[in-house]
Design a protein around this motif. Structure first.
Motif, mmCIF file in Angstrom:
data_model
loop_
_atom_site.group_PDB
_atom_site.id
_atom_site.type_symbol
_atom_site.label_atom_id
_atom_site.label_comp_id
_atom_site.label_asym_id
_atom_site.label_seq_id
_atom_site.Cartn_x
_atom_site.Cartn_y
_atom_site.Cartn_z
ATOM 1 N N THR A 81 0.855 -1.133 0.072
ATOM 2 C CA THR A 81 0.014 -0.066 -0.068
ATOM 3 C C THR A 81 0.848 1.259 0.025
ATOM 4 O O THR A 81 0.516 2.236 -0.827
ATOM 5 N N MET A 82 1.856 1.366 1.029
ATOM 6 C CA MET A 82 2.883 2.235 0.883
ATOM 7 C C MET A 82 3.423 2.700 -0.686
ATOM 8 O O MET A 82 3.465 3.792 -1.216
ATOM 9 N N ARG A 83 3.902 1.576 -1.010
ATOM 10 C CA ARG A 83 4.406 1.631 -2.640
ATOM 11 C C ARG A 83 3.482 2.225 -3.500
ATOM 12 O O ARG A 83 3.661 3.041 -4.534
ATOM 13 N N LEU A 84 2.132 1.699 -3.535
ATOM 14 C CA LEU A 84 1.128 2.201 -4.293
ATOM 15 C C LEU A 84 0.798 3.869 -4.080
ATOM 16 O O LEU A 84 0.760 4.412 -5.194
ATOM 17 N N LEU A 85 0.643 4.072 -3.105
ATOM 18 C CA LEU A 85 0.519 5.595 -2.530
ATOM 19 C C LEU A 85 1.745 6.464 -3.209
ATOM 20 O O LEU A 85 1.417 7.549 -3.626
ATOM 21 N N MET A 86 3.100 6.107 -2.863
ATOM 22 C CA MET A 86 4.021 6.840 -3.173
ATOM 23 C C MET A 86 4.017 6.825 -4.797
ATOM 24 O O MET A 86 4.272 7.924 -5.532
ATOM 25 N N ALA A 87 3.953 5.890 -5.782
ATOM 26 C CA ALA A 87 4.063 5.636 -6.899
ATOM 27 C C ALA A 87 3.138 6.598 -7.649
ATOM 28 O O ALA A 87 3.056 7.359 -8.478
ATOM 29 N N LEU A 88 1.506 6.453 -7.061
ATOM 30 C CA LEU A 88 0.497 7.221 -7.416
ATOM 31 C C LEU A 88 0.742 8.866 -7.285
ATOM 32 O O LEU A 88 0.410 9.423 -8.298
ATOM 33 N N ALA A 89 1.319 9.093 -6.229
ATOM 34 C CA ALA A 89 1.414 10.603 -5.848
ATOM 35 C C ALA A 89 2.823 11.204 -7.049
ATOM 36 O O ALA A 89 2.457 12.111 -7.568
ATOM 37 N N PHE A 90 3.659 10.247 -7.190
ATOM 38 C CA PHE A 90 4.675 10.491 -8.162
ATOM 39 C C PHE A 90 3.900 10.722 -9.539
ATOM 40 O O PHE A 90 4.235 11.920 -10.148
ATOM 41 N N HIS A 91 3.439 10.015 -10.110
ATOM 42 C CA HIS A 91 3.029 10.081 -11.256
ATOM 43 C C HIS A 91 1.740 11.052 -11.546
ATOM 44 O O HIS A 91 1.406 11.431 -12.675
ATOM 45 N N MET A 92 0.880 11.170 -10.575
ATOM 46 C CA MET A 92 -0.211 12.264 -10.649
ATOM 47 C C MET A 92 0.548 13.775 -10.978
ATOM 48 O O MET A 92 -0.071 14.443 -11.402
ATOM 49 N N PHE A 93 1.650 13.662 -10.105
ATOM 50 C CA PHE A 93 2.269 14.895 -10.175
ATOM 51 C C PHE A 93 3.075 15.468 -11.303
ATOM 52 O O PHE A 93 3.001 16.722 -11.656
ATOM 53 N N VAL A 94 3.538 14.351 -12.262
ATOM 54 C CA VAL A 94 4.151 14.562 -13.286
ATOM 55 C C VAL A 94 3.612 15.582 -14.296
ATOM 56 O O VAL A 94 4.310 16.383 -14.850
ATOM 57 N N PRO A 95 2.407 15.271 -14.763
ATOM 58 C CA PRO A 95 1.608 16.284 -15.860
ATOM 59 C C PRO A 95 1.672 17.479 -15.428
ATOM 60 O O PRO A 95 1.941 18.361 -16.388
ATOM 61 N N VAL A 96 1.328 17.882 -14.237
ATOM 62 C CA VAL A 96 1.225 19.257 -13.616
ATOM 63 C C VAL A 96 2.438 19.707 -13.614
ATOM 64 O O VAL A 96 2.928 20.963 -13.897
ATOM 65 N N TRP A 97 3.630 19.103 -13.345
ATOM 66 C CA TRP A 97 4.961 19.728 -13.068
ATOM 67 C C TRP A 97 5.609 20.108 -14.422
ATOM 68 O O TRP A 97 5.814 20.946 -14.399
ATOM 69 N N GLN A 98 5.041 19.167 -15.278
ATOM 70 C CA GLN A 98 5.946 19.237 -16.784
ATOM 71 C C GLN A 98 5.340 20.812 -17.315
ATOM 72 O O GLN A 98 6.048 21.634 -17.710
ATOM 73 N N VAL A 99 4.121 20.834 -17.396
ATOM 74 C CA VAL A 99 3.420 22.243 -17.594
ATOM 75 C C VAL A 99 3.773 23.176 -16.719
ATOM 76 O O VAL A 99 4.013 24.673 -17.270
ATOM 77 N N SER A 100 3.970 23.251 -15.496
ATOM 78 C CA SER A 100 4.208 24.284 -14.703
ATOM 79 C C SER A 100 5.625 24.920 -14.951
ATOM 80 O O SER A 100 5.899 26.337 -15.057
ATOM 81 N N ILE A 101 6.638 24.099 -14.894
ATOM 82 C CA ILE A 101 8.031 24.534 -15.204
ATOM 83 C C ILE A 101 8.249 25.119 -16.626
ATOM 84 O O ILE A 101 8.927 26.036 -16.642
ATOM 85 N N LYS A 102 7.420 24.683 -17.658
ATOM 86 C CA LYS A 102 7.386 25.351 -18.984
ATOM 87 C C LYS A 102 7.052 26.817 -18.872
ATOM 88 O O LYS A 102 7.193 27.710 -19.207
ATOM 89 N N GLU A 103 5.613 26.887 -18.019
ATOM 90 C CA GLU A 103 5.097 28.326 -17.776
ATOM 91 C C GLU A 103 5.821 29.400 -17.078
ATOM 92 O O GLU A 103 5.996 30.166 -17.386
ATOM 93 N N ARG A 104 6.515 28.669 -15.920
ATOM 94 C CA ARG A 104 7.255 29.353 -15.040
ATOM 95 C C ARG A 104 8.499 29.788 -15.487
ATOM 96 O O ARG A 104 8.934 31.308 -15.514
ATOM 97 N N PHE A 105 9.235 29.016 -15.883
ATOM 98 C CA PHE A 105 10.611 29.282 -16.257
ATOM 99 C C PHE A 105 11.114 28.951 -17.732
ATOM 100 O O PHE A 105 12.319 29.184 -18.042
#
Length: 264
Positions: A81-105
């Motif tokens: 369950t820990m591994r699932l939660l950690m991996a899910l958090a990482f992969h959910m964050f990626v799409p938002v993160w890629q767009v964000s650093i492109k827009e900000r920097f």
């Protein structure tokens, strides 16, 4: 893995000029990697009888894989369950993160190469030097180390997503990546205490499968949340996963994993 994260983007930024070249280079590397399968040793036994025996062993092995006794223990379920939660958090964050650093920097290919190079170097450093020592130093109370790593991962992501300074992003990602490497090592170490030698390989395979499932659905879920609730919605889900993992470790890790290890 850390070296690949570091070297891949740097080589790509130096050798590749456009998307088509990147696709061709990736395909070439994949083909070269696939040909290494041909170098694997072949079975010594030949004939139809040998093939039937191998098929029977494969069928039995698959059944044994999904019915490992260790998977029925509370400790293994906590780790999965820990591994699932950690991996899910990482992969959910990626799409938002890629767009964000492109827009900000206005991140371009070379910026991504530098960023991933730092991430890869830091992860390699974590796996090669930091993680082993921290896991050994906190062997009597590993839950403290796990909670600290989860706190860094969950607490630093909102700051990294909202800051207007690229230097703050780099400064935050170094401890985040180190925490990720330490956390993965600590989970692997805990797994070795739960499963015996006969089950350990299968248990690691199940853990990898759990992480891969999160990799299949996490980006789509993150993108869907971003579309419906904005990046704050995705960030809330990501932090929620880390919060759930934090609570899971606080409530059950010592009881079902640490105490079992000491008693055995």
């Amino acid at each position: 893995i850390g070296f690949s994260f570091m070297a891949g983007p740097i080589l790509a930024s130096a050798l590749v000029d456009n998307y088509q070249q990147a696709v061709r280079a990736s395909a070439a590397v994949t083909i070269v990697s696939s040909t290494l399968i041909l170098l694997l040793p072949t079975p010594l036994e030949k004939g139809e009888r040998s093939r039937r025996t191998q098929q029977e062993k494969l069928s039995s092995g698959l059944l044994d894989f999904v019915s490992l006794p260790v998977l029925r223990t509370r400790g293994a379920q906590v780790l999965m369950t820990m591994r699932l939660l950690m991996a899910l958090a990482f992969h959910m964050f990626v799409p938002v993160w890629q767009v964000s650093i492109k827009e900000r920097f206005d991140f371009g290919p070379r910026d991504h190469a530098l960023f991933m190079g730092i991430v890869g170097f830091t992860y390699a450093l974590s796996q090669g030097f930091v993680a082993e020592r921290l896991v050994r130093w906190t062997a009597n109370k590993p839950s403290t180390l796990l909670l600290g790593c989860i706190f860094v991962l969950g607490g630093a992501r909102p700051i990294a997503l909202w800051t207007s300074s690229v230097y703050v992003v780099y400064a935050l990602y170094v401890p985040m990546v180190i925490s990720l490497g330490v956390l993965n090592t600590a989970i692997s170490t805990a797994s070795t205490h739960l499963a015996d030698k006969a089950q350990l390989g299968g248990f690691f395979g199940v853990m990898e499968s759990v992480e891969n499932v999160a990799g299949m659905f996490g980006p789509a879920l993150g993108g869907l949340l971003s579309r419906t609730a904005g990046e704050k919605g995705t960030l809330a889900a990501v932090v929620g996963c880390y919060g759930a993992a934090f609570a899971l470790v606080s409530l059950y890790f010592t009881k079902h994993i640490t105490n079992r290890t000491k008693s055995s």
